[in-house]
Motif scaffolding. Structure first.
Motif, PDB file in Angstrom:
ATOM      1  N   GLN A 132      35.821  43.132  38.642  1.00  0.00           N
ATOM      2  CA  GLN A 132      36.791  42.203  38.053  1.00  0.00           C
ATOM      3  C   GLN A 132      36.266  41.670  36.716  1.00  0.00           C
ATOM      4  OE1 GLN A 132      36.911  39.517  41.396  1.00  0.00           O
ATOM      5  NE2 GLN A 132      39.028  40.062  41.878  1.00  0.00           N
ATOM      6  N   LEU A 153      45.293  48.295  36.300  1.00  0.00           N
ATOM      7  CA  LEU A 153      44.377  47.861  37.348  1.00  0.00           C
ATOM      8  C   LEU A 153      44.921  48.357  38.675  1.00  0.00           C
ATOM      9  CD1 LEU A 153      43.841  44.168  36.209  1.00  0.00           C
ATOM     10  CD2 LEU A 153      42.370  46.135  35.775  1.00  0.00           C
ATOM     11  N   LEU A 196      34.475  35.903  39.704  1.00  0.00           N
ATOM     12  CA  LEU A 196      34.918  37.288  39.649  1.00  0.00           C
ATOM     13  C   LEU A 196      33.791  38.204  40.122  1.00  0.00           C
ATOM     14  CD1 LEU A 196      36.583  37.256  36.110  1.00  0.00           C
ATOM     15  CD2 LEU A 196      37.769  37.220  38.303  1.00  0.00           C
ATOM     16  N   LYS A 236      43.407  41.563  42.558  1.00  0.00           N
ATOM     17  CA  LYS A 236      44.145  41.802  41.312  1.00  0.00           C
ATOM     18  C   LYS A 236      44.861  40.536  40.847  1.00  0.00           C
ATOM     19  CE  LYS A 236      46.556  45.206  43.003  1.00  0.00           C
ATOM     20  NZ  LYS A 236      46.033  45.245  44.367  1.00  0.00           N
ATOM     21  N   LEU A 242      42.494  38.074  39.406  1.00  0.00           N
ATOM     22  CA  LEU A 242      42.092  38.480  38.056  1.00  0.00           C
ATOM     23  C   LEU A 242      43.174  38.129  37.045  1.00  0.00           C
ATOM     24  CD1 LEU A 242      40.261  39.907  36.015  1.00  0.00           C
ATOM     25  CD2 LEU A 242      41.237  42.065  36.771  1.00  0.00           C
ATOM     26  N   TYR A 274      38.076  41.909  33.220  1.00  0.00           N
ATOM     27  CA  TYR A 274      38.370  40.642  32.557  1.00  0.00           C
ATOM     28  C   TYR A 274      37.790  40.622  31.141  1.00  0.00           C
ATOM     29  CZ  TYR A 274      38.199  35.686  31.393  1.00  0.00           C
ATOM     30  OH  TYR A 274      38.330  34.479  30.753  1.00  0.00           O
TER      31      TYR A 274
END
Length: 158
Positions: A6, A27, A2, A35, A38, A10
């Motif tokens: 992100q 988001l 990530l 996206k 994620l 997260y």
């Protein structure tokens, strides 16, 4: 894998879910910013812990890109003719209601593509099914999408 933004999203969502918190997140990002990656990472790690997470999207194509994804209309029994049907289609005693009460996270991709009334119906349904006055029935909900893909609404002049 990530990136920094992100990872921040997260960690924030993951901690909220694992500590039995509540809340909603959005988001926003253009296509290709990760996206879906994620969502997939978040859902996989939470499901690996044995937690129930639901993934929906406003379109079938977007739903197919998320593991276990379904359209929001299908999962939450949102009527296509939402203006004329405001009562919840989910019985509190149904298996779907039990699934919703047991879930810890709901991810809704392509949320800007949904009608406002669909989001309101979803929120009202969660409150009803969960017998809660909290926003979204006390569930953690992550909405995602790209507002740049939505056409502007220009009011009619009278």
């Amino acid at each position: 894998m990530l990136n920094e933004e992100q990872r921040l999203a997260y960690d924030t969502i993951y901690i909220r879910v694992t500590e039995n918190g509540t809340g909603s997140f959005f988001l926003d990002g253009p296509g290709g910013t990760g996206k879906t990656f994620l969502y997939t990472t978040l859902l996989a790690n939470l499901r690996a812990r044995g937690l129930i997470c639901l993934a929906v999207a406003s379109s079938g194509i977007a739903a197919a890109n998320i593991p276990g994804g379904r359209t929001s209309n299908s999962r939450f029994k949102i009527p296509l003719d939402i203006e004329n049907n405001q009562s919840s289609q989910i019985s509190k005693q149904s298996p779907l209601a039990e699934l919703i009460r047991a879930c810890k996270l709901i991810v809704w991709d392509e949320a800007p593509m949904a009608k406002r009334q669909s989001i309101e119906y979803f929120e009202k349904t969660l409150r009803d099914v969960c017998s809660s006055t909290k926003m979204f029935g006390g569930k953690i909900v992550v909405f995602g999408g790209d507002f740049r893909q939505v056409l502007p609404v220009i009011p009619k002049s009278t």
